[in-house]
Design an enzyme around this catalytic site. Sequence first.
Site, PDB file in Angstrom:
ATOM      1  N   GLY A  14      17.919  26.194  20.294  1.00 23.68           N
ATOM      2  CA  GLY A  14      16.608  26.438  20.880  1.00 23.68           C
ATOM      3  C   GLY A  14      16.128  27.876  20.820  1.00 23.68           C
ATOM      4  N   ASN A  16      14.256  29.299  18.542  1.00 31.31           N
ATOM      5  CA  ASN A  16      12.824  29.341  18.194  1.00 31.31           C
ATOM      6  C   ASN A  16      11.967  28.905  19.379  1.00 31.31           C
ATOM      7  OD1 ASN A  16      12.152  30.120  15.299  1.00 31.31           O
ATOM      8  ND2 ASN A  16      13.937  28.789  15.013  1.00 31.31           N
ATOM      9  N   ARG A  67      15.175   3.827  14.957  1.00 28.53           N
ATOM     10  CA  ARG A  67      14.367   5.053  14.960  1.00 28.53           C
ATOM     11  C   ARG A  67      13.015   4.800  15.621  1.00 28.53           C
ATOM     12  NH1 ARG A  67      16.306   9.266  12.125  1.00 28.53           N
ATOM     13  NH2 ARG A  67      17.869   8.773  10.565  1.00 28.53           N
ATOM     14  N   MET A  92      16.147  17.875  14.946  1.00 25.86           N
ATOM     15  CA  MET A  92      16.818  17.345  13.757  1.00 25.86           C
ATOM     16  C   MET A  92      16.747  15.821  13.684  1.00 25.86           C
ATOM     17  SD  MET A  92      17.578  20.038  12.260  1.00 25.86           S
ATOM     18  CE  MET A  92      18.159  21.724  12.315  1.00 25.86           C
ATOM     19  N   ARG A  93      15.546  15.300  13.726  1.00 26.28           N
ATOM     20  CA  ARG A  93      15.360  13.853  13.608  1.00 26.28           C
ATOM     21  C   ARG A  93      14.325  13.554  12.530  1.00 26.28           C
ATOM     22  NH1 ARG A  93      18.794  10.515  15.324  1.00 26.28           N
ATOM     23  NH2 ARG A  93      17.192   8.912  15.501  1.00 26.28           N
ATOM     24  N   ASN A 109       6.100  22.335  12.561  1.00 23.26           N
ATOM     25  CA  ASN A 109       7.557  22.453  12.455  1.00 23.26           C
ATOM     26  C   ASN A 109       7.896  23.780  11.771  1.00 23.26           C
ATOM     27  OD1 ASN A 109      10.362  21.557  12.346  1.00 23.26           O
ATOM     28  ND2 ASN A 109      10.036  21.245  10.148  1.00 23.26           N
ATOM     29  N   HIS A 111      10.707  25.542   9.272  1.00 26.22           N
ATOM     30  CA  HIS A 111      11.749  25.162   8.310  1.00 26.22           C
ATOM     31  C   HIS A 111      12.305  26.432   7.666  1.00 26.22           C
ATOM     32  CE1 HIS A 111      13.917  22.575   5.575  1.00 26.22           C
ATOM     33  NE2 HIS A 111      13.547  23.368   4.588  1.00 26.22           N
ATOM     34  N   SER A 138       9.155  28.941   6.821  1.00 21.64           N
ATOM     35  CA  SER A 138       7.775  28.446   6.793  1.00 21.64           C
ATOM     36  C   SER A 138       7.489  27.651   8.058  1.00 21.64           C
ATOM     37  CB  SER A 138       7.558  27.496   5.606  1.00 21.64           C
ATOM     38  OG  SER A 138       8.034  28.034   4.404  1.00 21.64           O
ATOM     39  N   ASP A 147       9.196  17.792   5.409  1.00 18.82           N
ATOM     40  CA  ASP A 147       8.963  19.219   5.140  1.00 18.82           C
ATOM     41  C   ASP A 147       7.857  19.434   4.105  1.00 18.82           C
ATOM     42  OD1 ASP A 147      11.018  19.867   6.949  1.00 18.82           O
ATOM     43  OD2 ASP A 147      12.525  19.698   5.376  1.00 18.82           O
ATOM     44  N   GLU A 176      12.067  33.999  11.601  1.00 21.69           N
ATOM     45  CA  GLU A 176      11.564  32.761  12.239  1.00 21.69           C
ATOM     46  C   GLU A 176      11.011  33.070  13.627  1.00 21.69           C
ATOM     47  OE1 GLU A 176      13.907  29.121  12.071  1.00 21.69           O
ATOM     48  OE2 GLU A 176      15.140  29.986  10.499  1.00 21.69           O
TER      49      GLU A 176
HETATM   50  C1  GAR Z   1      16.229  27.038  12.642  1.00 22.70           C
HETATM   51  O1  GAR Z   1      16.757  27.854  11.643  1.00 22.70           O
HETATM   52  C2  GAR Z   1      15.176  26.115  12.081  1.00 22.70           C
HETATM   53  O2  GAR Z   1      14.404  26.703  11.067  1.00 22.70           O
HETATM   54  C3  GAR Z   1      16.019  25.005  11.527  1.00 22.70           C
HETATM   55  O3  GAR Z   1      17.047  24.827  12.469  1.00 22.70           O
HETATM   56  C4  GAR Z   1      17.289  26.056  13.150  1.00 22.70           C
HETATM   57  C5  GAR Z   1      17.149  25.780  14.616  1.00 22.70           C
HETATM   58  O4  GAR Z   1      17.544  26.903  15.352  1.00 22.70           O
HETATM   59  N1  GAR Z   1      15.249  23.832  11.348  1.00 22.70           N
HETATM   60  C6  GAR Z   1      15.472  22.954  10.380  1.00 22.70           C
HETATM   61  O5  GAR Z   1      16.372  23.066   9.570  1.00 22.70           O
HETATM   62  C7  GAR Z   1      14.530  21.779  10.357  1.00 22.70           C
HETATM   63  N2  GAR Z   1      14.624  21.082   9.135  1.00 22.70           N
HETATM   64  P1  GAR Z   1      17.088  27.052  16.871  1.00 22.70           P
HETATM   65  O6  GAR Z   1      17.510  25.764  17.582  1.00 22.70           O
HETATM   66  O7  GAR Z   1      17.872  28.222  17.372  1.00 22.70           O
HETATM   67  O8  GAR Z   1      15.614  27.256  16.927  1.00 22.70           O
END
Ligand code: GAR
Length: 209
Positions: A14, A16, A67, A92-93, A109, A111, A138, A147, A176
């Site tokens: 978490g 971000n 799902r 991550m779903r 989102n 990525h 991005s 994505d 990010e």
């Molecule tokens: C981040 O690097 C994000 O860009 C990536 O997971 C990490 C989450 O970190 N997201 C993906 O790969 C989505 N396809 P965080 O939980 O510390 O924000």
Amino acid sequence: MKRKRVGVLISGRGSNMAALVEAAQDPAYPAEIVCVVSNRPDAAGLKFAQGRNISTHVIDHKSYATREAFDAALNDYLQSQKLDLIACAGFMRVMTSVLLEPWAGKMINIHPSLLPLYKGTHAHERALADGVKVHGCSVHYVTDELDGGPVIARAEVPVLPGDTPETLAARVLVEEHKLYPKALAMAATMEFNPNSSSFRRKPESSKSN
Ligand code: GAR
């Protein structure tokens, strides 16, 4: 200015989400973080959000047979929060149309690659294997193409000699945390028309409502 009501979806650390929460502390920021939702009960990010007095909610995907059933439960909760936007932050779903359709043009989102390069998992590993000199992250609108939705903003980092997936991921993550608050602010002040794939800046007259 009426701030946009934003829900953040997480699955783990978490960081971000925390960057968005920090940015939204500024009353001039065009969005407020109303709730943080995780599909994993043990997501570390939940504690951070609780510490900031942000409403948290867990919808454990393991409790649902399909799902679609999970997405329906998540959609019901998100609708109940009267949100304007959803920010996926390490969520991550893979989502189905049950969730995607009601939030088309309202879900973004982050990525860890320079989209459209390296969609999907293991972006850093694949970038290193290709020997690219520039990598990054991005923020994009979420559509039914994984994505693949319209990109709002990107940030680049150099790939350095000796980089491992871990060192590269750490350098990207720093960007990010700067990029996502900027991109959410852009999404909060622009309207995306999913049918025309075009962006329309809101007229001045409607900005105050
Ligand atoms: C981040 O690097 C994000 O860009 C990536 O997971 C990490 C989450 O970190 N997201 C993906 O790969 C989505 N396809 P965080 O939980 O510390 O924000």
